[in-house]
Design a protein around this motif. Sequence first.
Motif, PDB file in Angstrom:
ATOM      1  N   ALA A 172       8.058   2.062  10.687  1.00  0.00           N
ATOM      2  CA  ALA A 172       7.294   3.151  10.065  1.00  0.00           C
ATOM      3  C   ALA A 172       6.525   2.636   8.844  1.00  0.00           C
ATOM      4  CB  ALA A 172       8.261   4.258   9.626  1.00  0.00           C
ATOM      5  N   GLY A 173       5.259   2.970   8.785  1.00  0.00           N
ATOM      6  CA  GLY A 173       4.429   2.590   7.632  1.00  0.00           C
ATOM      7  C   GLY A 173       3.737   1.245   7.773  1.00  0.00           C
ATOM      8  N   TYR A 174       4.091   0.446   8.796  1.00  0.00           N
ATOM      9  CA  TYR A 174       3.410  -0.842   8.999  1.00  0.00           C
ATOM     10  C   TYR A 174       2.113  -0.576   9.768  1.00  0.00           C
ATOM     11  CZ  TYR A 174       7.581  -3.509   7.714  1.00  0.00           C
ATOM     12  OH  TYR A 174       8.647  -4.051   7.030  1.00  0.00           O
ATOM     13  N   PRO A 175       0.972  -0.934   9.177  1.00  0.00           N
ATOM     14  CA  PRO A 175      -0.292  -0.559   9.824  1.00  0.00           C
ATOM     15  C   PRO A 175      -0.409  -1.067  11.273  1.00  0.00           C
ATOM     16  CG  PRO A 175      -0.674  -1.609   7.682  1.00  0.00           C
ATOM     17  CD  PRO A 175       0.796  -1.677   7.931  1.00  0.00           C
ATOM     18  N   ASP A 176       0.083  -2.281  11.558  1.00  0.00           N
ATOM     19  CA  ASP A 176      -0.137  -2.826  12.904  1.00  0.00           C
ATOM     20  C   ASP A 176       1.085  -2.744  13.816  1.00  0.00           C
ATOM     21  OD1 ASP A 176      -2.592  -3.590  11.904  1.00  0.00           O
ATOM     22  OD2 ASP A 176      -1.747  -5.479  11.133  1.00  0.00           O
ATOM     23  N   ASP A 206       0.831  -1.214   0.000  1.00  0.00           N
ATOM     24  CA  ASP A 206       0.000   0.000   0.000  1.00  0.00           C
ATOM     25  C   ASP A 206       0.863   1.262   0.000  1.00  0.00           C
ATOM     26  OD1 ASP A 206       0.817  -0.575   2.585  1.00  0.00           O
ATOM     27  OD2 ASP A 206      -0.923   0.362   3.510  1.00  0.00           O
ATOM     28  N   LEU A 207       2.137   1.114   0.390  1.00  0.00           N
ATOM     29  CA  LEU A 207       3.040   2.270   0.307  1.00  0.00           C
ATOM     30  C   LEU A 207       4.117   2.065  -0.769  1.00  0.00           C
ATOM     31  CD1 LEU A 207       3.512   3.421   4.041  1.00  0.00           C
ATOM     32  CD2 LEU A 207       2.030   4.365   2.277  1.00  0.00           C
ATOM     33  N   PHE A 234      12.222   7.427   5.934  1.00  0.00           N
ATOM     34  CA  PHE A 234      12.101   8.719   6.630  1.00  0.00           C
ATOM     35  C   PHE A 234      10.793   9.427   6.284  1.00  0.00           C
ATOM     36  CE2 PHE A 234      13.001  12.343   3.804  1.00  0.00           C
ATOM     37  CZ  PHE A 234      13.495  11.692   2.683  1.00  0.00           C
ATOM     38  N   ASN A 235      10.232   9.147   5.090  1.00  0.00           N
ATOM     39  CA  ASN A 235       8.925   9.731   4.762  1.00  0.00           C
ATOM     40  C   ASN A 235       7.850   9.148   5.676  1.00  0.00           C
ATOM     41  OD1 ASN A 235      10.297   9.278   1.717  1.00  0.00           O
ATOM     42  ND2 ASN A 235       9.556  11.319   2.205  1.00  0.00           N
ATOM     43  N   ALA A 236       7.880   7.814   5.792  1.00  0.00           N
ATOM     44  CA  ALA A 236       6.862   7.169   6.629  1.00  0.00           C
ATOM     45  C   ALA A 236       7.050   7.566   8.093  1.00  0.00           C
ATOM     46  CB  ALA A 236       6.956   5.649   6.472  1.00  0.00           C
ATOM     47  N   ALA A 237       8.319   7.730   8.514  1.00  0.00           N
ATOM     48  CA  ALA A 237       8.577   8.079   9.917  1.00  0.00           C
ATOM     49  C   ALA A 237       8.095   9.495  10.227  1.00  0.00           C
ATOM     50  CB  ALA A 237      10.070   7.947  10.212  1.00  0.00           C
TER      51      ALA A 237
END
Length: 291
Positions: free
Chosen positions: A253-257, A49-50, A172-175
């Motif tokens: 970072a970025g992991y939904p769960d 999804d990312l 770093f974007n997701a973080a």
Amino acid sequence: MSKYLGRCKTGRYLTVLSFFLALFFVSTTSAAAEKGRLYVVGMGPSGPDLTAPRALSVIESADIFLCSPGMPKKFALFKKYIDPAKVAFNPWKEVRSDALRKLKETDPKAWEAGIEKGRKKVQDFIRDKINAGKTVVIMDGGDPCVYGPTLYYLLKGFDPDLFEVVPGMGAFNAASAALKQSLTPDGERFILLTAPRSLFGENWEKDDDILKDLSKYKTTMVWYMALRSLDKVVQRFEKYYPKDLPIAIVYYAGYPDKEKVLRSNLGNILEDVKKMDEWWLGLFITGQCAK
Ligand SMILES: C[S@@+](CC[C@H](N)C(=O)[O-])C[C@H]1O[C@@H](n2cnc3c(N)ncnc32)[C@H](O)[C@@H]1O
């Protein structure tokens, strides 16, 4: 009459010649078109999804994958895209095995020779597949150009005309999304992406003057691969920064769960981090955005 016949003959020769020329052109261009290609694909920080649509479409059309065993598993969690039957082998084993790691300390020359041998094996494999018309995909986490091991280790010296890089969303974007902060809040002069080995050297042999200089400026620092040597990083920060320097660690970072944000400061981070049990998948971020 004979002039006319002569012209006819010439015309026929020209027709035959242009036929053969066209045949030659078609066969050479289709031979070129049959050549395959290598794609170094940025897979983003977590699951599909990312991952960018361009990356996903390259993956869908791939004949062969080179990746760590973790990558198909990670994407299988999302029930998507990577056909395990197309995974040829794990290229990292060729340049980063435990045996090679040990050699690095005991015999650096043998270590370099080992890496070179592994790199050659991987590159020869890719070249053969490209010549056989295959689409080969190497998958890197995040973005391949930010501490991605493929461009740094595996493809050193490889002909750039034979591959393309598909950008990915970096950790770093997701973080920063997890922090819900701009990485350039008021007064911050720049964002610096780094890692202990970049700033302090593979064996911590470099001095920390650079950190001293940086401490003069308001800066956001994003540290990769820092968790496993956090105590040493913190020791160096303590020389030049106040105890209330805001620090955050964004895990997964970025992991939904699994995503977690630990907010702390220089004085408390080593104590706070003990609650977390992850020494690889996290970014260590300093500066006002970590508040
Ligand atoms: C070899 S680097 C790869 C970085 C990657 N190319 C990128 O652009 O994000 C591995 C380091 O990236 C960071 N990292 C990668 N994915 C992450 C994630 N989802 N959450 C937090 N940190 C991550 C960690 O610091 C990890 O030790």
